[in-house]
Motif scaffolding. Structure first.
Motif, PDB file in Angstrom:
ATOM      1  N   SER A 110       0.779  -1.018  -0.088  1.00 52.44           N
ATOM      2  CA  SER A 110      -0.076  -0.047   0.019  1.00 52.44           C
ATOM      3  C   SER A 110       0.970   1.465  -0.032  1.00 52.44           C
ATOM      4  N   ALA A 111       1.920   1.361   0.700  1.00 55.69           N
ATOM      5  CA  ALA A 111       2.644   2.416   0.679  1.00 55.69           C
ATOM      6  C   ALA A 111       3.493   2.797  -0.565  1.00 55.69           C
ATOM      7  N   THR A 112       3.823   1.667  -1.032  1.00 55.53           N
ATOM      8  CA  THR A 112       4.456   1.806  -2.553  1.00 55.53           C
ATOM      9  C   THR A 112       3.673   2.528  -3.401  1.00 55.53           C
ATOM     10  N   LYS A 113       2.173   2.101  -3.686  1.00 53.28           N
ATOM     11  CA  LYS A 113       1.363   2.573  -4.147  1.00 53.28           C
ATOM     12  C   LYS A 113       1.143   3.921  -3.912  1.00 53.28           C
ATOM     13  N   LEU A 114       0.930   4.275  -2.441  1.00 51.87           N
ATOM     14  CA  LEU A 114       0.720   5.739  -2.220  1.00 51.87           C
ATOM     15  C   LEU A 114       1.861   6.404  -2.959  1.00 51.87           C
ATOM     16  N   LEU A 115       2.933   6.235  -2.685  1.00 50.73           N
ATOM     17  CA  LEU A 115       4.048   6.866  -3.270  1.00 50.73           C
ATOM     18  C   LEU A 115       4.298   7.038  -4.825  1.00 50.73           C
ATOM     19  N   GLU A 125      -1.939  12.614   4.983  1.00 44.98           N
ATOM     20  CA  GLU A 125      -2.283  11.711   3.648  1.00 44.98           C
ATOM     21  C   GLU A 125      -1.877  10.469   3.856  1.00 44.98           C
ATOM     22  N   ILE A 126      -0.877  10.191   4.416  1.00 45.04           N
ATOM     23  CA  ILE A 126      -0.177   8.785   4.789  1.00 45.04           C
ATOM     24  C   ILE A 126      -1.327   8.070   5.588  1.00 45.04           C
ATOM     25  N   ARG A 127      -1.678   8.612   6.793  1.00 40.88           N
ATOM     26  CA  ARG A 127      -2.761   8.049   7.635  1.00 40.88           C
ATOM     27  C   ARG A 127      -4.082   7.689   6.937  1.00 40.88           C
ATOM     28  N   ASP A 128      -4.377   8.508   5.918  1.00 43.17           N
ATOM     29  CA  ASP A 128      -5.688   8.358   5.327  1.00 43.17           C
ATOM     30  C   ASP A 128      -5.564   7.170   4.314  1.00 43.17           C
ATOM     31  N   TYR A 129      -4.439   7.334   3.848  1.00 46.31           N
ATOM     32  CA  TYR A 129      -4.281   6.094   2.896  1.00 46.31           C
ATOM     33  C   TYR A 129      -4.192   4.817   3.318  1.00 46.31           C
ATOM     34  N   LEU A 130      -3.717   4.689   4.479  1.00 45.05           N
ATOM     35  CA  LEU A 130      -3.302   3.352   5.148  1.00 45.05           C
ATOM     36  C   LEU A 130      -4.594   3.088   5.896  1.00 45.05           C
ATOM     37  N   GLN A 131      -5.806   3.887   5.938  1.00 44.27           N
ATOM     38  CA  GLN A 131      -6.903   3.329   6.843  1.00 44.27           C
ATOM     39  C   GLN A 131      -7.283   1.719   6.538  1.00 44.27           C
ATOM     40  N   GLY A 132      -7.013   1.350   5.305  1.00 48.45           N
ATOM     41  CA  GLY A 132      -7.478  -0.003   4.967  1.00 48.45           C
ATOM     42  C   GLY A 132      -6.452  -1.246   5.425  1.00 48.45           C
ATOM     43  N   CYS A 135      -2.557  -2.192  11.577  1.00 42.65           N
ATOM     44  CA  CYS A 135      -1.181  -2.905  12.430  1.00 42.65           C
ATOM     45  C   CYS A 135      -1.740  -2.943  13.805  1.00 42.65           C
ATOM     46  N   ARG A 136      -1.561  -3.993  14.292  1.00 39.02           N
ATOM     47  CA  ARG A 136      -1.889  -4.348  15.778  1.00 39.02           C
ATOM     48  C   ARG A 136      -0.597  -4.098  16.597  1.00 39.02           C
ATOM     49  N   CYS A 137       0.547  -3.855  16.417  1.00 41.50           N
ATOM     50  CA  CYS A 137       1.839  -3.882  17.007  1.00 41.50           C
ATOM     51  C   CYS A 137       2.393  -2.596  17.239  1.00 41.50           C
ATOM     52  N   THR A 138       2.588  -1.809  15.993  1.00 40.96           N
ATOM     53  CA  THR A 138       3.195  -0.509  16.062  1.00 40.96           C
ATOM     54  C   THR A 138       2.985   0.718  16.462  1.00 40.96           C
ATOM     55  N   GLY A 139       1.320   0.899  16.355  1.00 42.01           N
ATOM     56  CA  GLY A 139       1.072   2.148  16.803  1.00 42.01           C
ATOM     57  C   GLY A 139       1.182   3.232  15.488  1.00 42.01           C
ATOM     58  N   TYR A 140       1.510   2.617  14.551  1.00 40.56           N
ATOM     59  CA  TYR A 140       1.821   3.577  13.039  1.00 40.56           C
ATOM     60  C   TYR A 140       2.630   4.241  13.078  1.00 40.56           C
ATOM     61  N   HIS A 141       3.510   4.883  14.208  1.00 47.12           N
ATOM     62  CA  HIS A 141       4.240   6.084  14.310  1.00 47.12           C
ATOM     63  C   HIS A 141       5.453   5.899  13.215  1.00 47.12           C
ATOM     64  N   ASN A 142       6.265   4.561  13.394  1.00 48.47           N
ATOM     65  CA  ASN A 142       7.402   4.174  12.626  1.00 48.47           C
ATOM     66  C   ASN A 142       6.987   3.600  11.204  1.00 48.47           C
ATOM     67  N   ILE A 143       5.839   3.229  11.123  1.00 48.88           N
ATOM     68  CA  ILE A 143       5.412   2.972   9.528  1.00 48.88           C
ATOM     69  C   ILE A 143       5.223   4.329   8.957  1.00 48.88           C
ATOM     70  N   ILE A 144       4.540   5.413   9.714  1.00 48.78           N
ATOM     71  CA  ILE A 144       4.535   6.836   8.920  1.00 48.78           C
ATOM     72  C   ILE A 144       5.846   7.218   8.870  1.00 48.78           C
ATOM     73  N   LYS A 145       6.974   6.993   9.692  1.00 49.53           N
ATOM     74  CA  LYS A 145       8.329   7.692   9.488  1.00 49.53           C
ATOM     75  C   LYS A 145       8.938   6.990   8.274  1.00 49.53           C
ATOM     76  N   ALA A 146       8.633   5.662   8.129  1.00 50.33           N
ATOM     77  CA  ALA A 146       9.380   4.821   7.174  1.00 50.33           C
ATOM     78  C   ALA A 146       8.861   5.284   5.604  1.00 50.33           C
ATOM     79  N   ILE A 147       7.493   5.747   5.624  1.00 49.59           N
ATOM     80  CA  ILE A 147       7.123   6.124   4.535  1.00 49.59           C
ATOM     81  C   ILE A 147       7.444   7.200   3.925  1.00 49.59           C
ATOM     82  N   LEU A 148       7.538   8.311   5.097  1.00 44.38           N
ATOM     83  CA  LEU A 148       8.144   9.716   4.773  1.00 44.38           C
ATOM     84  C   LEU A 148       9.738   9.552   4.530  1.00 44.38           C
ATOM     85  N   ALA A 149      10.310   8.632   4.947  1.00 45.85           N
ATOM     86  CA  ALA A 149      11.806   8.387   4.668  1.00 45.85           C
ATOM     87  C   ALA A 149      11.848   8.071   2.973  1.00 45.85           C
TER      88      ALA A 149
END
Length: 161
Positions: A110-115, A125-132, A135-149
């Protein structure tokens, strides 16, 4: 049983499947591509996200027969030609965008398609795109950081939610 053919990760594959066979089952059981995970079978979690003809698809909601003749990319097809991690995969590793790893294939897809659609998305925009994708573990913070990076942007402090 019907013969189904599709190009998966650049290689043509054919196998027999019943009409009720879901794409995720076809990929995992017939083609032995187990990187695409089955999380919920209800299209809620996004763990089974793949690209079909360039579009994000939850493979638990598509019959394999619907992908007959299609171009399919799974997480196994995301690595660089030399087998090294692509930019998004490397960003997930570098920024700890995974814990248990169960959602990671779908998140990366999904993140690849977003970019592709939005090369410099904002945090919202990342949070909105990943609504589907759940993740039950990370809290999304590092996922968002990874996509921004991966997008080449600075990583501000990601807001807690």
């Amino acid at each position: 049983m019907a013969m189904i053919s599709m190009t998966v990760n650049g290689k043509t594959h054919s196998a027999e499947a019943e009409g009720r066979t879901l794409l995720v089952e076809f990929l995992r059981e017939k083609l032995h591509l187990t990187g695409t995970h089955v999380g919920c079978d209800t299209s809620q979690c996004g763990a089974c996200t793949v690209h079909v003809n360039g579009q994000n698809v939850k493979a638990c909601t598509m019959f394999a027969a619907e992908a007959d003749g299609a171009e399919v990319t799974t997480i196994e097809g995301m690595a660089n030609g030399d087998g090294s991690l692509n930019v998004m995969q490397q960003a997930f590793q570098d920024h700890h965008g995974l814990q248990c790893g169960f959602c990671t294939p779908g998140m990366v897809m999904s993140a690849t398609k977003l970019l592709e659609e939005n090369p410099k998305p904002s945090e919202q925009e990342i949070r909105d795109y990943l609504q589907g994708n759940i993740c039950r573990c990370t809290g999304y913070h590092n996922i968002i950081k990874a996509i921004l990076a991966a997008s080449g942007q600075d990583m501000p402090a990601v807001a807690a939610e």
